[in-house]
Scaffold this motif. Structure first.
Motif, PDB file in Angstrom:
ATOM      1  N   GLU A   1       4.737   8.940 -47.617  1.00 23.48           N
ATOM      2  CA  GLU A   1       6.085   8.720 -47.090  1.00 23.48           C
ATOM      3  C   GLU A   1       7.177   9.155 -48.060  1.00 23.48           C
ATOM      4  OE1 GLU A   1       6.137   7.993 -43.898  1.00 23.48           O
ATOM      5  OE2 GLU A   1       3.953   7.859 -44.058  1.00 23.48           O
TER       6      GLU A   1
ATOM      7  N   GLN B   1       8.970  12.702 -35.506  1.00 23.68           N
ATOM      8  CA  GLN B   1       8.544  12.179 -34.203  1.00 23.68           C
ATOM      9  C   GLN B   1       7.102  12.573 -33.896  1.00 23.68           C
ATOM     10  OE1 GLN B   1      11.654  14.032 -31.945  1.00 23.68           O
ATOM     11  NE2 GLN B   1      13.047  12.266 -32.072  1.00 23.68           N
TER      12      GLN B   1
ATOM     13  N   ARG C   1       4.818  13.119 -36.143  1.00 19.01           N
ATOM     14  CA  ARG C   1       3.958  12.316 -37.024  1.00 19.01           C
ATOM     15  C   ARG C   1       3.645  10.975 -36.378  1.00 19.01           C
ATOM     16  NH1 ARG C   1       5.715  10.174 -41.520  1.00 19.01           N
ATOM     17  NH2 ARG C   1       3.745  10.219 -42.628  1.00 19.01           N
ATOM     18  N   VAL C   2       4.650  10.378 -35.756  1.00 20.51           N
ATOM     19  CA  VAL C   2       4.413   9.097 -35.090  1.00 20.51           C
ATOM     20  C   VAL C   2       3.391   9.262 -33.971  1.00 20.51           C
ATOM     21  CG1 VAL C   2       5.494   7.407 -33.551  1.00 20.51           C
ATOM     22  CG2 VAL C   2       6.597   8.011 -35.707  1.00 20.51           C
ATOM     23  N   SER C   3       3.481  10.364 -33.238  1.00 21.25           N
ATOM     24  CA  SER C   3       2.549  10.592 -32.132  1.00 21.25           C
ATOM     25  C   SER C   3       1.118  10.722 -32.618  1.00 21.25           C
ATOM     26  CB  SER C   3       2.939  11.854 -31.353  1.00 21.25           C
ATOM     27  OG  SER C   3       4.223  11.707 -30.786  1.00 21.25           O
TER      28      SER C   3
ATOM     29  N   GLY D   1       0.796   7.301 -35.743  1.00 19.79           N
ATOM     30  CA  GLY D   1       1.426   5.995 -35.578  1.00 19.79           C
ATOM     31  C   GLY D   1       0.495   4.873 -35.178  1.00 19.79           C
ATOM     32  N   THR D   2      -0.593   5.167 -34.481  1.00 19.83           N
ATOM     33  CA  THR D   2      -1.498   4.089 -34.078  1.00 19.83           C
ATOM     34  C   THR D   2      -2.291   3.538 -35.263  1.00 19.83           C
ATOM     35  OG1 THR D   2      -3.237   5.674 -33.523  1.00 19.83           O
ATOM     36  CG2 THR D   2      -1.738   5.003 -31.747  1.00 19.83           C
TER      37      THR D   2
ATOM     38  N   PHE E   1       1.785   1.778 -39.804  1.00 23.46           N
ATOM     39  CA  PHE E   1       3.207   1.577 -39.520  1.00 23.46           C
ATOM     40  C   PHE E   1       4.076   2.559 -40.304  1.00 23.46           C
ATOM     41  CE2 PHE E   1       7.152  -0.677 -40.928  1.00 23.46           C
ATOM     42  CZ  PHE E   1       7.850  -0.519 -39.725  1.00 23.46           C
TER      43      PHE E   1
ATOM     44  N   PRO F   1       4.455   5.887 -40.660  1.00 24.74           N
ATOM     45  CA  PRO F   1       5.208   6.945 -39.964  1.00 24.74           C
ATOM     46  C   PRO F   1       6.359   6.397 -39.126  1.00 24.74           C
ATOM     47  CG  PRO F   1       2.851   7.333 -39.760  1.00 24.74           C
ATOM     48  CD  PRO F   1       3.010   5.963 -40.339  1.00 24.74           C
ATOM     49  N   TYR F   2       6.157   5.226 -38.521  1.00 25.85           N
ATOM     50  CA  TYR F   2       7.243   4.592 -37.775  1.00 25.85           C
ATOM     51  C   TYR F   2       8.399   4.237 -38.710  1.00 25.85           C
ATOM     52  CZ  TYR F   2       4.619   3.911 -33.407  1.00 25.85           C
ATOM     53  OH  TYR F   2       3.947   4.095 -32.230  1.00 25.85           O
TER      54      TYR F   2
ATOM     55  N   THR G   1      12.210   2.448 -32.008  1.00 28.57           N
ATOM     56  CA  THR G   1      11.061   2.856 -32.826  1.00 28.57           C
ATOM     57  C   THR G   1      10.296   1.640 -33.325  1.00 28.57           C
ATOM     58  OG1 THR G   1      12.120   4.910 -33.527  1.00 28.57           O
ATOM     59  CG2 THR G   1      10.379   4.046 -34.945  1.00 28.57           C
TER      60      THR G   1
ATOM     61  N   ALA H   1       6.524   0.384 -32.425  1.00 30.23           N
ATOM     62  CA  ALA H   1       5.546   0.130 -33.490  1.00 30.23           C
ATOM     63  C   ALA H   1       4.901  -1.230 -33.332  1.00 30.23           C
ATOM     64  CB  ALA H   1       6.238   0.234 -34.852  1.00 30.23           C
TER      65      ALA H   1
END
Length: 739
Positions: free
Chosen positions: A629, A653, A655-657, A660-661, A664, A666-667, A686, A690
């Motif tokens: 990060e 965005q 990266r979150v896709s 993200g699962t 936390f 990337p969120y 966001t 998350a």
């Protein structure tokens, strides 16, 4: 020499015709008849043709020498430039190649075919930084410029493999191999091995070894036969290779000596094998020679049939666990394990926790030859953790050869069985064990009976200590540490456990004391040296930190891992800017994809107001280590300054896709980006999204509370007092305040 019957164009035409048929040795003979011995070639067409000939023949060092010579003679010739950049890329790495690609870009763009190869080369360079957006754009441009160019299409296949898309790479390579394109044939055989189709790879290479004249094919097929104990067929590959060598040239002598050793050793001609290694300069083979000389010739060889599972980027642990599970005929999928335990690598405790959750019987232990051989004699493989400065790798020990004094190792990246020296591995691996883990199905637990596993009690307690800290059960972790101290207060694992607890408490003084004790035992360990430096910095002892690192970086062979630590200490001092720059240059010459060094260089360029260059390096850092990060934050800040925030925001965005699962983080980076752009509602949304995946994450709770407490946020429907209250009331203060 008589060249009156043929013009130079006719000679080149003849050579190219033989080249097209894969008759590279005959093409070389034709060229030498007209131009003389290849060592005397110095004309433009000779050097360009010769470079291609020797690459395909399998003598890359000769080819590189010709291409460098060609560039020195014709520095503005587009094709000479192209091959020069390829050589520098292979020898000095992608960072130097990027500089050359920028310098010469305008000189190679006239011819569409060469321009396409240039763009494909550029794509390959950027793949080293895992910059897939740029890679895809470049290779698509190359394919559009020259749709049927075999070299461009094969480069596209190489890039697919680099993305871990092996099936797609094979689909692109197959038609190229069917056209008789030598590099595609070898690459397709390589892909078949990765997919555990060794028979298909052998057959493909066997057919083409007979019809083509390529040392590369001979050696690739030799290695496959040798790994499968088909030594008569392997010998035939060597005979074929010898026929293809240029006459009277002492090339590949070391390679042939190594092969002769392997053949002699396989035939139990131990005295002959020992003699063949008499002049070796390799420390590895010097040890092998000594071990053979000291053996009675009656040593044991064990090699278990542990399947190869190819790892993806940073997934060596899941791949190795899958390989061992499949050995025991248990269902396990590499990518499923990645989803379970892997994010930017895999912690040791996660490996064991996964195995125990699958009801495996598990033992962790320090590697010693006696326990290793006893396990392997019972046909039980086990994992091996090897540690390098700043990184670690998981493999499986699947056999041993007591005469040569080696372990046989299944590496999740290389399909060939690797060899590690038994005594040297135990000696050099002491600072980290070396740590091993054996896992067997519950119904095979008896295979571990009556075996004493070195340091197993320490590993058991350390495992439970780390598990307790992960769920903020500090008192339980402290109890485990006290038990470890009772077993041995200065044991390596006790000190590592004490470090983990001190780190949890942010007690840098106590952690430094543990590191100092470990350094007394292992003074040459680079990871411990770097950790001591970091702790001195955290404690504000900056001058002591610098003096310590300067002492450790004396001499011409200082390791880049320690040198980069010193550069990091100096980079904030403008008086030491030149020293810091020299240190970074030293590191990047040796490690051109070192993200931390690139990040520091970007900061230095930014301070010098070279903002565009700095931004590009920040972007590459964010690609190289997409789960770091700090690099993501620097990239976004630089992009925002240069009015490129839309591009950066899209990247965050995405990266979150993709990530993200699993975390936390990337969120959180996206959240901060939205807030920096005054997009408060997007920032809130966001965090709410998350919450679906990370509702127990303490940092997420903290960010939600911050949003609630921010001026003007309480009245917003999306962040009502009740929602926040209900959310954080599920957790105790102890669980949610460890931020």
């Amino acid at each position: 020499m008589d060249i009156t019957r043929h013009t130079q164009e006719q000679v080149v035409s003849q050579i190219k015709a033989l080249h097209q048929k894969g008759l590279f040795r005959q093409a070389l003979s034709t060229a030498e008849k007209s131009w003389g011995p290849y060592s005397q070639w110095n004309k433009q067409h000779q050097l360009l043709v010769g470079g291609n000939l020797f690459v395909n023949l399998g003598l890359r060092r000769v080819a590189d020498a010709m291409r460098l010579h060609g560039w020195r003679k014709m520095r503005t010739h587009p094709e000479a430039i192209y091959y020069y950049v390829k050589v520098i890329y292979s020898r000095r790495g992608p960072l130097e190649a990027i500089k050359l690609l920028e310098r010469y870009n305008e000189l190679v763009c006239g011819d569409s075919s060469l321009h396409a190869k240039w763009l494909a080369l550029k794509a390959s360079v950027y793949s080293q930084y895992r910059d897939w957006k740029t890679v895809h754009s470049l290779i698509q441009q190359a394919q559009k410029l020259s749709p049927n160019h075999v070299a461009v299409q094969l480069e596209a296949a190489y890039l697919l493999e680099a993305e871990d898309r092996y099936e797609d790479a094979g689909a692109v390579t197959l038609p190229l191999a069917q056209q008789g394109y030598r590099p595609a044939i070898q690459f397709l055989a390589h892909l078949k091995v990765l997919e555990n189709d060794r028979e298909g790879a052998i057959e493909l290479l066997r057919q083409n070894m007979e019809s083509m004249e390529s040392l590369g094919i001979c050696f690739q097929l030799f290695r496959l036969y040798q790994q499968d104990d088909q030594m008569e067929q392997a010998r035939q590959c060597v005979d074929r290779a010898k026929q293809l060598l240029p006459e009277g040239k002492n090339v590949l002598s070391q390679e042939f000596t190594g092969i002769a050793f392997e053949l002699a050793y396989y035939n139990k001609e131990h005295k002959r094998a020992e003699e063949l290694l008499g002049n070796t300069k390799s420390p590895f083979f010097q040890s092998i020679r000594k071990n053979i000389a000291n053996s009675d010739g009656q040593g044991n060889i064990v090699l278990l049939d542990v399947p190869f599972v190819r790892q993806h980027h940073m997934t060596c642990a899941p791949a190795t666990l899958t390989s061992i599970a499949q050995y025991w005929q248990q269902d396990a999928d590499h990518l499923d394990i990645v989803e379970d335990i892997c994010y930017d690598g895999t912690p040791h405790q996660a490996e064991r926790e996964w195995a125990e959750n699958q009801q495996w019987v598990v033992r962790e232990f320090d590697l010693q030859a006696d326990i290793a051989c006893r396990l392997l004699d019972r046909e039980v493989p086990f994992t091996l953790s090897t540690v390098a400065p700043g990184s670690a790798h998981l493999q499986a020990i699947i056999g041993y050869d007591s005469t040569q004094g080696i372990y046989l190792v299944r590496d999740p990246y290389n399909p060939n069985v690797q060899e590690f020296l038994i005594n040297e591995l135990s000696l050099h691996g002491k600072p980290f064990g070396p740590r091993c883990m054996v896992m067997v199905p519950a119904d095979k637990g008896h295979l571990l009976d009556e075996l004493e596993f070195p340091a197993a009690e320490f590993y058991n307690l350390n495992f439970t200590l780390l598990k307790a800290l992960n769920v903020h059960k500090r008192d339980e972790a402290n109890q485990r540490l006290e038990q470890m101290k009772a077993l041995g207060s200065n044991h390596r694992l006790t000190l590592q456990g004490a470090r983990a607890l001190a780190r949890y408490d942010n007690d840098y003084i106590k952690e430094l004391a543990c590191v100092d004790i470990l350094l007394d035992a292992y003074p040459e360990d680079l990871n411990l040296q770097a950790e001591k430096s970091s702790l001195l910095g955290r404690l504000g002892r900056h001058q002591q930190q610098i003096e310590y690192l300067e002492e450790k970086t004396q001499g011409p062979d200082a390791h880049p891992y320690i040198v980069e630590s010193l550069a990091n200490c100096l980079r904030g001092d403008k008086r030491k800017a030149e020293s810091s720059a020299n240190l970074l240059s030293y590191v990047l010459r040796r490690q051109p994809t070192n993200a931390f060094a690139l990040w520091m260089l970007a900061g230095s360029l930014w301070d010098q107001e070279q903002r565009k260059k700095a931004f590009e390096l920040y972007r590459l850092c964010a690609c190289l280590e997409d789960k770091n990060e700090a690099y993501i934050e620097s990239y976004f800040k630089a992009a925002r300054y240069l009015k490129k925030q839309d591009q950066a925001l899209t990247d965050l965005q995405e990266r979150v896709s993709t990530l993200g699962t699993k975390s936390f983080n990337p969120y959180e980076s996206l959240y901060f980006a939205y807030r920096a752009l005054n997009l408060d509602q997007d920032a809130i949304d966001t965090l709410i999204e998350a919450k679906r995946f990370h509702e127990k994450d303490g940092t997420l709770i903290k960010r939600l509370v911050e949003i609630y407490l921010s001026n003007g946020m309480a009245g917003r429907r999306s962040c009502s007092i009740m929602k926040i209250y209900l959310y954080i009331s599920h957790y105790t203060i102890k669980q949610s305040i460890y931020w």
